[in-house]
Design a protein around this motif. Structure first.
Motif, PDB file in Angstrom:
ATOM      1  N   THR A   1      54.134  16.659 -19.523  1.00 47.43           N
ATOM      2  CA  THR A   1      54.501  17.671 -20.757  1.00 47.43           C
ATOM      3  C   THR A   1      54.652  16.786 -22.041  1.00 47.43           C
ATOM      4  OG1 THR A   1      56.941  16.916 -20.395  1.00 47.43           O
ATOM      5  CG2 THR A   1      56.257  18.865 -19.018  1.00 47.43           C
ATOM      6  N   LEU A   2      54.648  15.504 -22.166  1.00 45.85           N
ATOM      7  CA  LEU A   2      54.486  14.863 -23.369  1.00 45.85           C
ATOM      8  C   LEU A   2      53.225  14.724 -23.941  1.00 45.85           C
ATOM      9  CD1 LEU A   2      56.512  11.544 -21.761  1.00 45.85           C
ATOM     10  CD2 LEU A   2      57.459  13.631 -22.993  1.00 45.85           C
ATOM     11  N   PRO A   3      53.424  14.372 -25.249  1.00 47.98           N
ATOM     12  CA  PRO A   3      51.986  14.377 -26.062  1.00 47.98           C
ATOM     13  C   PRO A   3      51.138  13.462 -25.631  1.00 47.98           C
ATOM     14  CG  PRO A   3      53.933  14.596 -27.591  1.00 47.98           C
ATOM     15  CD  PRO A   3      54.452  14.568 -26.203  1.00 47.98           C
ATOM     16  N   PRO A   4      50.008  13.182 -25.789  1.00 49.75           N
ATOM     17  CA  PRO A   4      49.176  12.075 -25.189  1.00 49.75           C
ATOM     18  C   PRO A   4      49.385  10.701 -25.554  1.00 49.75           C
ATOM     19  CG  PRO A   4      47.786  13.994 -25.857  1.00 49.75           C
ATOM     20  CD  PRO A   4      48.979  14.276 -26.431  1.00 49.75           C
ATOM     21  N   ARG A   5      49.934  10.565 -26.998  1.00 52.09           N
ATOM     22  CA  ARG A   5      49.992   9.326 -27.425  1.00 52.09           C
ATOM     23  C   ARG A   5      51.464   8.789 -26.948  1.00 52.09           C
ATOM     24  NH1 ARG A   5      47.423   5.192 -29.839  1.00 52.09           N
ATOM     25  NH2 ARG A   5      46.707   6.368 -31.539  1.00 52.09           N
ATOM     26  N   THR A   6      52.410   9.578 -26.741  1.00 52.38           N
ATOM     27  CA  THR A   6      53.612   9.323 -26.117  1.00 52.38           C
ATOM     28  C   THR A   6      53.539   9.205 -24.864  1.00 52.38           C
ATOM     29  OG1 THR A   6      54.758  10.713 -27.807  1.00 52.38           O
ATOM     30  CG2 THR A   6      56.181  10.152 -25.874  1.00 52.38           C
ATOM     31  N   ARG A   7      52.995   9.827 -24.142  1.00 53.02           N
ATOM     32  CA  ARG A   7      52.398   9.413 -22.496  1.00 53.02           C
ATOM     33  C   ARG A   7      51.711   7.989 -22.413  1.00 53.02           C
ATOM     34  NH1 ARG A   7      48.318  13.162 -21.017  1.00 53.02           N
ATOM     35  NH2 ARG A   7      50.039  14.825 -21.778  1.00 53.02           N
ATOM     36  N   ALA A   8      50.872   7.951 -23.180  1.00 53.97           N
ATOM     37  CA  ALA A   8      49.885   6.612 -23.468  1.00 53.97           C
ATOM     38  C   ALA A   8      51.129   5.426 -23.456  1.00 53.97           C
ATOM     39  CB  ALA A   8      49.072   6.409 -24.313  1.00 53.97           C
ATOM     40  N   VAL A   9      52.123   5.460 -24.387  1.00 52.56           N
ATOM     41  CA  VAL A   9      52.961   4.531 -24.712  1.00 52.56           C
ATOM     42  C   VAL A   9      53.894   4.030 -23.549  1.00 52.56           C
ATOM     43  CG1 VAL A   9      55.021   3.734 -26.165  1.00 52.56           C
ATOM     44  CG2 VAL A   9      53.058   4.723 -27.181  1.00 52.56           C
ATOM     45  N   LEU A  10      54.357   5.314 -22.824  1.00 56.86           N
ATOM     46  CA  LEU A  10      55.385   4.973 -21.880  1.00 56.86           C
ATOM     47  C   LEU A  10      54.507   4.601 -20.536  1.00 56.86           C
ATOM     48  CD1 LEU A  10      57.789   8.457 -21.989  1.00 56.86           C
ATOM     49  CD2 LEU A  10      58.001   6.086 -22.791  1.00 56.86           C
ATOM     50  N   VAL A  11      53.329   5.098 -20.341  1.00 57.51           N
ATOM     51  CA  VAL A  11      52.455   4.491 -19.137  1.00 57.51           C
ATOM     52  C   VAL A  11      52.194   2.749 -19.525  1.00 57.51           C
ATOM     53  CG1 VAL A  11      50.326   4.410 -18.023  1.00 57.51           C
ATOM     54  CG2 VAL A  11      51.375   6.455 -18.576  1.00 57.51           C
ATOM     55  N   LEU A  12      51.890   2.605 -20.654  1.00 60.65           N
ATOM     56  CA  LEU A  12      51.796   1.035 -20.706  1.00 60.65           C
ATOM     57  C   LEU A  12      52.906   0.276 -20.902  1.00 60.65           C
ATOM     58  CD1 LEU A  12      48.809   1.465 -23.597  1.00 60.65           C
ATOM     59  CD2 LEU A  12      48.528   0.725 -21.283  1.00 60.65           C
ATOM     60  N   ARG A  13      54.030   0.976 -21.516  1.00 61.30           N
ATOM     61  CA  ARG A  13      55.291   0.303 -21.394  1.00 61.30           C
ATOM     62  C   ARG A  13      55.940   0.077 -20.176  1.00 61.30           C
ATOM     63  NH1 ARG A  13      57.834  -2.801 -23.278  1.00 61.30           N
ATOM     64  NH2 ARG A  13      59.720  -1.814 -24.088  1.00 61.30           N
ATOM     65  N   PHE A  14      56.004   1.020 -19.202  1.00 61.35           N
ATOM     66  CA  PHE A  14      56.940   1.166 -17.967  1.00 61.35           C
ATOM     67  C   PHE A  14      56.094   1.056 -16.766  1.00 61.35           C
ATOM     68  CE2 PHE A  14      59.413   3.130 -21.365  1.00 61.35           C
ATOM     69  CZ  PHE A  14      60.557   1.954 -21.402  1.00 61.35           C
TER      70      PHE A  14
ATOM     71  N   ASN B   1      42.886   5.335 -25.082  1.00 65.07           N
ATOM     72  CA  ASN B   1      42.230   5.972 -26.308  1.00 65.07           C
ATOM     73  C   ASN B   1      41.390   7.103 -25.806  1.00 65.07           C
ATOM     74  OD1 ASN B   1      43.366   4.503 -28.305  1.00 65.07           O
ATOM     75  ND2 ASN B   1      41.840   2.660 -27.988  1.00 65.07           N
ATOM     76  N   ALA B   2      40.671   7.180 -24.635  1.00 66.44           N
ATOM     77  CA  ALA B   2      39.849   8.140 -24.236  1.00 66.44           C
ATOM     78  C   ALA B   2      40.466   9.251 -23.915  1.00 66.44           C
ATOM     79  CB  ALA B   2      39.127   7.547 -23.112  1.00 66.44           C
ATOM     80  N   ALA B   3      41.876   9.147 -23.228  1.00 65.04           N
ATOM     81  CA  ALA B   3      42.765  10.146 -22.956  1.00 65.04           C
ATOM     82  C   ALA B   3      43.106  10.763 -24.048  1.00 65.04           C
ATOM     83  CB  ALA B   3      43.940   9.719 -21.733  1.00 65.04           C
ATOM     84  N   ALA B   4      43.537  10.258 -25.123  1.00 63.54           N
ATOM     85  CA  ALA B   4      43.888  10.960 -26.616  1.00 63.54           C
ATOM     86  C   ALA B   4      42.781  11.572 -27.109  1.00 63.54           C
ATOM     87  CB  ALA B   4      44.498   9.800 -27.606  1.00 63.54           C
ATOM     88  N   ASN B   5      41.661  10.818 -27.109  1.00 62.31           N
ATOM     89  CA  ASN B   5      40.421  11.766 -27.465  1.00 62.31           C
ATOM     90  C   ASN B   5      39.920  13.093 -26.779  1.00 62.31           C
ATOM     91  OD1 ASN B   5      40.179   9.831 -29.371  1.00 62.31           O
ATOM     92  ND2 ASN B   5      38.475   8.655 -28.503  1.00 62.31           N
ATOM     93  N   ARG B   6      40.041  13.026 -25.348  1.00 67.78           N
ATOM     94  CA  ARG B   6      40.002  13.785 -24.563  1.00 67.78           C
ATOM     95  C   ARG B   6      40.981  15.140 -25.008  1.00 67.78           C
ATOM     96  NH1 ARG B   6      42.758  15.318 -19.913  1.00 67.78           N
ATOM     97  NH2 ARG B   6      41.522  16.506 -18.528  1.00 67.78           N
ATOM     98  N   TRP B   7      42.125  14.768 -25.182  1.00 67.91           N
ATOM     99  CA  TRP B   7      43.335  15.687 -25.646  1.00 67.91           C
ATOM    100  C   TRP B   7      42.815  16.478 -27.028  1.00 67.91           C
ATOM    101  CZ3 TRP B   7      46.429  15.869 -29.681  1.00 67.91           C
ATOM    102  CH2 TRP B   7      47.613  16.547 -29.915  1.00 67.91           C
ATOM    103  N   ARG B   8      42.326  15.680 -27.719  1.00 67.93           N
ATOM    104  CA  ARG B   8      41.970  16.320 -29.178  1.00 67.93           C
ATOM    105  C   ARG B   8      40.794  17.091 -28.775  1.00 67.93           C
ATOM    106  NH1 ARG B   8      41.691  10.551 -30.843  1.00 67.93           N
ATOM    107  NH2 ARG B   8      43.947  10.097 -31.597  1.00 67.93           N
ATOM    108  N   ARG B   9      39.873  16.842 -28.057  1.00 70.08           N
ATOM    109  CA  ARG B   9      38.648  17.795 -27.814  1.00 70.08           C
ATOM    110  C   ARG B   9      39.133  19.029 -27.077  1.00 70.08           C
ATOM    111  NH1 ARG B   9      36.110  12.791 -26.395  1.00 70.08           N
ATOM    112  NH2 ARG B   9      36.569  13.334 -24.010  1.00 70.08           N
TER     113      ARG B   9
END
Length: 185
Positions: free
Chosen positions: A119-132, A74-82
């Motif tokens: 290169t991926l959007p932050p939410r997609t990146r977070a999903v892949l990191v957590l999943r794989f 969540n903090a990474a996604a917020n960081r990207w938004r900022r």
């Protein structure tokens, strides 16, 4: 459980110090991946999350590592938004940094994966990191990110499709951690 004296007051951190000592390396790896390979940003992100966790430590009793992973995502996604709202800075060097050459296949594989994830959007990146990289189920990933299982599935599908396009699929160089995921996708 750590107890120390701070200005004449006995302070008990309830095991927070041990948690940080034991899990900070793994959490830093996650932060590194979530920050797209920027080690300085990863350190800052993890430090911010740990600072926010400390006052809440006594309430985070069930799964502190899961809480930390979700907070990092969540903090990474917020960081990207900022960052998207700020004026972008021009890098000193126009050329992209070169990958590491030589027999260190594992290092080059990691570099390849980190660059592709960046290169991926932050939410997609977070999903892949957590999943794989953390081997969480779709339900666990959805709970960590505060979204639905359908969102996790669609983000996984889109992210793997983008990785298929950007990563060279060669037996010797394709990162093993994503080999099966990209083929299954």
């Amino acid at each position: 459980m750590s107890v120390w004296v701070d200005e004449g007051v006995v302070v008990d951190d309830g095991g927070f110090e041990e948690f940080v000592r034991a899990r900070s390396a793994g959490l830093l790896r996650s932060a590194y991946l979530l920050c797209g390979g920027d080690p300085g940003a990863a350190e800052d992100l993890l430090q911010d999350v740990l600072e926010r966790m400390y006052p809440k430590w006594r309430r985070i009793s069930r799964d502190p590592e899961g809480y930390a992973r979700a907070a990092l995502a969540n903090a990474a996604a917020n960081r990207w938004r900022r960052k998207s709202r700020r004026i972008t800075e021009a890098p000193l060097e126009a050329a992209a940094p070169r990958g590491v050459a030589g027999p260190e296949r594992e290092v080059t594989d990691r570099d390849l994966v980190v660059r592709a994830l960046a290169t991926l959007p932050p939410r997609t990146r977070a999903v892949l990191v957590l999943r794989f990289f953390h081997d969480l189920t779709e339900a666990q990933t959805a709970a960590a990110l505060g979204c639905g299982v359908g969102t996790v599935k669609s983000q996984t599908s889109r992210g793997l499709a983008r990785l298929r396009e950007s990563l060279p699929e060669q037996d010797a160089t394709f990162p093993a951690v994503l080999q099966d995921a990209v083929r299954r996708g």
